[in-house]
Write an enzyme that holds these catalytic residues in place. Structure first.
Site: not given
Length: 219
Positions: A129, A147
């Site tokens: 991420k 997320d």
């Protein structure tokens, strides 16, 4: 990553209509983590794990004035870094990783942040991420950083359905029209943060309400 009931993946025409509205509403969406260069962006994103962007920004404003390169961060040292970020969750482990990462950047990359996902993910404290955020925001590659907000919005609306973050990332890349991919994850994050909230979505203020199949819309 929390569970979220999956809506059926939306079709191309509906997705195009949704992202056309997102773009009209916010043509150039921006991430909310403050940074001054690629290095401070990597640090900020790494620090934001299990923390709010506002909390990270509050801690890093003074930090980045004195340590905006890996060399300066090494000069500050782990204890000096801790003094700046001790209001952030898991600060000791994060400080340790930032110092290790800074040393690797200096020794292996000439102090520069690499522009490949594999190289970024090899750095301490940098997962997929974080790497995708840096690739998208700094190097302008249409990477999708999934997320909690994107996972929820993607599944709740059918914009990007998937049982885990990797599946949602693939769904964004595979289904959203290419013209919208550069900013897709920012539009989805901001929509999840301020409109399509976890406990009480603000459906009356939603610009895609009529295109969203979510069965528990609020009045």
């Amino acid at each position: 990553m929390p569970s979220e009931a999956m809506a059926r993946q939306l079709d191309y025409h509906t997705l195009r209509a949704i992202f056309t509205r997102f773009r009209a509403h916010e043509p150039e969406p921006k991430g909310e983590l403050e940074h001054v260069n690629a290095y401070t962006l990597v640090v900020a994103v790494a620090l934001s794990a299990q923390a709010t962007d506002a909390g990270v920004n509050k801690a890093t404003r003074a930090l980045f004035k004195i340590a905006d390169t890996p060399e300066k961060m090494l000069d500050l040292g782990e204890e000096g870094l801790i003094e700046h970020i001790k209001t952030i969750g898991l600060y000791r482990n994060k400080a340790r990783n930032v110092i290790k990462m800074s040393r690797i950047l200096v020794e292996d990359y000439g102090g520069e942040v690499p522009s490949s996902r594999a190289a970024l993910q090899s750095l301490p404290g940098v997962g997929r991420k974080t790497a995708n955020v840096v690739l998208n925001m700094w190097f302008h590659y249409p990477a999708q950083a999934v997320d909690t907000h994107i996972f929820r919005v993607g599944n709740r609306t059918g914009i990007a359905a998937g049982k885990d973050v990797d599946a949602v990332e693939r769904a964004i890349e595979d289904n959203i029209p290419v013209a919208f991919l550069q900013h897709a994850h920012h539009w989805l994050i901001l929509h999840g943060r301020y409109v399509c909230k976890a406990r009480k979505p603000v459906c009356p203020n939603c610009i895609i309400r009529d295109l969203c199949p979510f069965e528990e819309k609020t009045l």
